[in-house]
Design a protein around this motif. Sequence first.
Motif, PDB file in Angstrom:
ATOM      1  N   SER A  65      50.875  34.492  51.491  1.00 16.45           N
ATOM      2  CA  SER A  65      51.700  34.817  52.656  1.00 16.45           C
ATOM      3  C   SER A  65      51.426  36.227  53.167  1.00 16.45           C
ATOM      4  N   VAL A  66      51.371  37.203  52.259  1.00 19.24           N
ATOM      5  CA  VAL A  66      51.151  38.582  52.686  1.00 19.24           C
ATOM      6  C   VAL A  66      49.719  38.791  53.157  1.00 19.24           C
ATOM      7  N   LEU A  67      48.753  38.135  52.489  1.00 14.88           N
ATOM      8  CA  LEU A  67      47.357  38.270  52.906  1.00 14.88           C
ATOM      9  C   LEU A  67      47.160  37.709  54.317  1.00 14.88           C
TER      10      LEU A  67
ATOM     11  N   SER B 161      51.584  41.607  40.627  1.00 18.66           N
ATOM     12  CA  SER B 161      52.364  42.290  39.595  1.00 18.66           C
ATOM     13  C   SER B 161      53.843  42.402  39.959  1.00 18.66           C
ATOM     14  N   VAL B 162      54.143  42.433  41.252  1.00 16.46           N
ATOM     15  CA  VAL B 162      55.534  42.516  41.682  1.00 16.46           C
ATOM     16  C   VAL B 162      56.344  41.345  41.131  1.00 16.46           C
ATOM     17  N   TYR B 163      55.704  40.184  41.009  1.00 14.39           N
ATOM     18  CA  TYR B 163      56.392  38.983  40.558  1.00 14.39           C
ATOM     19  C   TYR B 163      55.939  38.524  39.174  1.00 14.39           C
ATOM     20  N   GLY B 164      55.196  39.383  38.479  1.00 11.32           N
ATOM     21  CA  GLY B 164      54.762  39.045  37.133  1.00 11.32           C
ATOM     22  C   GLY B 164      53.793  37.894  37.082  1.00 11.32           C
ATOM     23  N   ILE B 165      52.918  37.804  38.101  1.00 10.40           N
ATOM     24  CA  ILE B 165      51.954  36.711  38.208  1.00 10.40           C
ATOM     25  C   ILE B 165      50.551  37.228  37.910  1.00 10.40           C
ATOM     26  N   ARG B 166      49.744  36.417  37.254  1.00 10.44           N
ATOM     27  CA  ARG B 166      48.338  36.759  37.037  1.00 10.44           C
ATOM     28  C   ARG B 166      47.502  35.490  37.117  1.00 10.44           C
ATOM     29  N   ARG B 167      46.492  35.483  37.975  1.00 14.24           N
ATOM     30  CA  ARG B 167      45.686  34.279  38.122  1.00 14.24           C
ATOM     31  C   ARG B 167      44.614  34.195  37.050  1.00 14.24           C
ATOM     32  N   GLY B 168      44.230  32.963  36.718  1.00 15.73           N
ATOM     33  CA  GLY B 168      43.182  32.736  35.742  1.00 15.73           C
ATOM     34  C   GLY B 168      41.825  32.603  36.401  1.00 15.73           C
ATOM     35  N   MET B 169      40.806  32.357  35.588  1.00 13.64           N
ATOM     36  CA  MET B 169      39.439  32.284  36.107  1.00 13.64           C
ATOM     37  C   MET B 169      39.205  31.063  36.985  1.00 13.64           C
TER      38      MET B 169
ATOM     39  N   ILE C  93      46.170  48.514  51.430  1.00  6.96           N
ATOM     40  CA  ILE C  93      47.518  47.963  51.575  1.00  6.96           C
ATOM     41  C   ILE C  93      47.818  47.176  50.307  1.00  6.96           C
ATOM     42  N   GLU C  94      48.768  47.688  49.509  1.00 10.83           N
ATOM     43  CA  GLU C  94      48.922  47.114  48.170  1.00 10.83           C
ATOM     44  C   GLU C  94      50.307  47.282  47.561  1.00 10.83           C
ATOM     45  N   ASN C  95      51.261  47.852  48.273  1.00 10.32           N
ATOM     46  CA  ASN C  95      52.515  48.148  47.585  1.00 10.32           C
ATOM     47  C   ASN C  95      53.666  47.220  47.972  1.00 10.32           C
TER      48      ASN C  95
ATOM     49  N   ILE D 102      42.846  56.864  65.118  1.00  5.12           N
ATOM     50  CA  ILE D 102      41.592  57.224  64.428  1.00  5.12           C
ATOM     51  C   ILE D 102      40.735  55.972  64.228  1.00  5.12           C
ATOM     52  N   ASN D 103      40.830  55.053  65.156  1.00  2.00           N
ATOM     53  CA  ASN D 103      40.169  53.754  65.039  1.00  2.00           C
ATOM     54  C   ASN D 103      38.704  53.863  64.644  1.00  2.00           C
ATOM     55  N   LYS D 104      37.984  54.804  65.244  1.00  4.85           N
ATOM     56  CA  LYS D 104      36.549  54.936  64.991  1.00  4.85           C
ATOM     57  C   LYS D 104      36.243  55.436  63.581  1.00  4.85           C
ATOM     58  N   SER D 105      37.267  55.952  62.903  1.00  5.55           N
ATOM     59  CA  SER D 105      37.063  56.474  61.553  1.00  5.55           C
ATOM     60  C   SER D 105      37.544  55.518  60.470  1.00  5.55           C
ATOM     61  N   VAL D 106      38.125  54.392  60.877  1.00  2.00           N
ATOM     62  CA  VAL D 106      38.624  53.409  59.905  1.00  2.00           C
ATOM     63  C   VAL D 106      37.506  52.416  59.613  1.00  2.00           C
ATOM     64  N   LEU D 107      36.902  52.543  58.442  1.00  5.86           N
ATOM     65  CA  LEU D 107      35.726  51.725  58.129  1.00  5.86           C
ATOM     66  C   LEU D 107      36.118  50.314  57.706  1.00  5.86           C
ATOM     67  N   ASN D 108      37.166  50.208  56.933  1.00  2.00           N
ATOM     68  CA  ASN D 108      37.672  48.931  56.424  1.00  2.00           C
ATOM     69  C   ASN D 108      39.173  49.038  56.205  1.00  2.00           C
ATOM     70  N   ILE D 109      39.835  47.894  56.192  1.00  6.09           N
ATOM     71  CA  ILE D 109      41.163  47.787  55.611  1.00  6.09           C
ATOM     72  C   ILE D 109      40.973  47.056  54.292  1.00  6.09           C
ATOM     73  N   ARG D 110      41.549  47.586  53.227  1.00  6.63           N
ATOM     74  CA  ARG D 110      41.398  46.969  51.918  1.00  6.63           C
ATOM     75  C   ARG D 110      42.770  46.540  51.398  1.00  6.63           C
ATOM     76  N   VAL D 111      42.780  45.520  50.558  1.00  6.85           N
ATOM     77  CA  VAL D 111      44.049  44.963  50.093  1.00  6.85           C
ATOM     78  C   VAL D 111      44.077  44.876  48.571  1.00  6.85           C
ATOM     79  N   GLY D 112      45.275  44.858  48.026  1.00  7.76           N
ATOM     80  CA  GLY D 112      45.439  44.782  46.579  1.00  7.76           C
ATOM     81  C   GLY D 112      46.034  43.468  46.140  1.00  7.76           C
ATOM     82  N   GLY D 113      45.232  42.593  45.574  1.00 11.46           N
ATOM     83  CA  GLY D 113      45.733  41.310  45.099  1.00 11.46           C
ATOM     84  C   GLY D 113      46.514  41.431  43.802  1.00 11.46           C
ATOM     85  N   ALA D 114      45.963  42.156  42.825  1.00 12.87           N
ATOM     86  CA  ALA D 114      46.630  42.308  41.533  1.00 12.87           C
ATOM     87  C   ALA D 114      47.961  43.033  41.690  1.00 12.87           C
ATOM     88  N   ASP D 115      48.006  44.007  42.592  1.00 15.89           N
ATOM     89  CA  ASP D 115      49.245  44.755  42.823  1.00 15.89           C
ATOM     90  C   ASP D 115      50.329  43.844  43.386  1.00 15.89           C
ATOM     91  N   PHE D 116      49.944  42.979  44.320  1.00 14.37           N
ATOM     92  CA  PHE D 116      50.910  42.035  44.885  1.00 14.37           C
ATOM     93  C   PHE D 116      51.410  41.071  43.809  1.00 14.37           C
TER      94      PHE D 116
END
Length: 363
Positions: free
Chosen positions: A238-240, A218-226, A177-179, A202-216
């Motif tokens: 909020s979305v996470l 990028s929508v607002y031109g944000i990038r976190r530092g170290m 989930i990343e768009n 297909i619940n038994k076949s869903v191993l994980n839900i994965r998320v996209g932090g960088a993609d989220f």
Amino acid sequence: MKYDYNNNNRDKYLYEDIKLAIEAESWNKNSGKEILQYAVGSLLYMPASNTKIASKIISGEYDFIKAMVLDLEDSLGDDLVGFGQRSIAATISELAEAVEHEKITIDNIPLIFIRVREPKHIIDTKDMLGKNIKYITGFNIPKFDMNTCDKFIETFKGVSKYAYDELNTCLYIMPIIENKNTMYRQLRMENLLYMNEKLRGINKSVLNIRVGGADFCSVYGIRRGMHDDIYDIGVVRSVLNDIINVFGKSYIVSGPVWEYFENKDKPEDKRWSDGLKKELYADHLNGFLGKTVIHPSQCQVVQQSLIVSKTDYEDAMNILGMNTNTTGVKKSTGGNRMNEVKTHTNWARKVIGLAKMYGVKED
């Protein structure tokens, strides 16, 4: 030289500087969802065009990698997708040949997933690999939303049925989930609830839900530092939170990518790992387990974050062993926190799942 079948370490997570009070259990790709959903806690992305993957698995150089993604999407330019697909077929074929010639066992091949671009690539994989599809564990589905999920799910179901009926092997799916449709609040809940409902089939076949932090970001031109973690960014936090709210009850949800890794020219600079450890702590606190990994140097850091403390393990065992008809609340083994069986059962199950996979360390 033939593979040493008495070496039982290649199917476990191992740590150079940590002595475990309880060792992790052995597992393989056939261990079932209840085990494997924790095995992808440190999931390394690699370009599908990399032609050296099989040789490094066979030689043992990649022993520390237990789960990997061969990526056909972001890591490849549009003109290289076909080459990437052919490279995947060659990689899997080389691994199959190594098993046949007893250079390695199938149990010691990492969990291998293919990140496709479109539903057709799932069918392409079946056609290219044939019976060798038993050497992969499943598919990562990028930019999963209500506009794409139906076609991806139906295509996966067909290929999964073939693998099970013809080869007696299970395949899994990991939606990402990343768009923008999830990022934008006015579209978010409709998308999340729609996807959740479709995945129930297909619940038994869903191993994980994965998320996209960088993609989220990028929508607002944000990038976190170290020194920042993803939860410092309010619009992304909020979305996470909403993703966990919808999916966290039924699935393990993996934390977003950390963009920083070791600089080989400056190995003494540990800012990247300090930042990663900080975000991993925040991940766990917010309900996320594990992380998508983009560089081998990140693997050990993520894996070590998933080792269970002895106190948590003992409390989890006690909670799961309580008789709910006679016991509601009990003091922890450390004597300083409350264990409530009905409140903490879901937590305890996760703790035991992680302990089986990553082991238990002294506090």
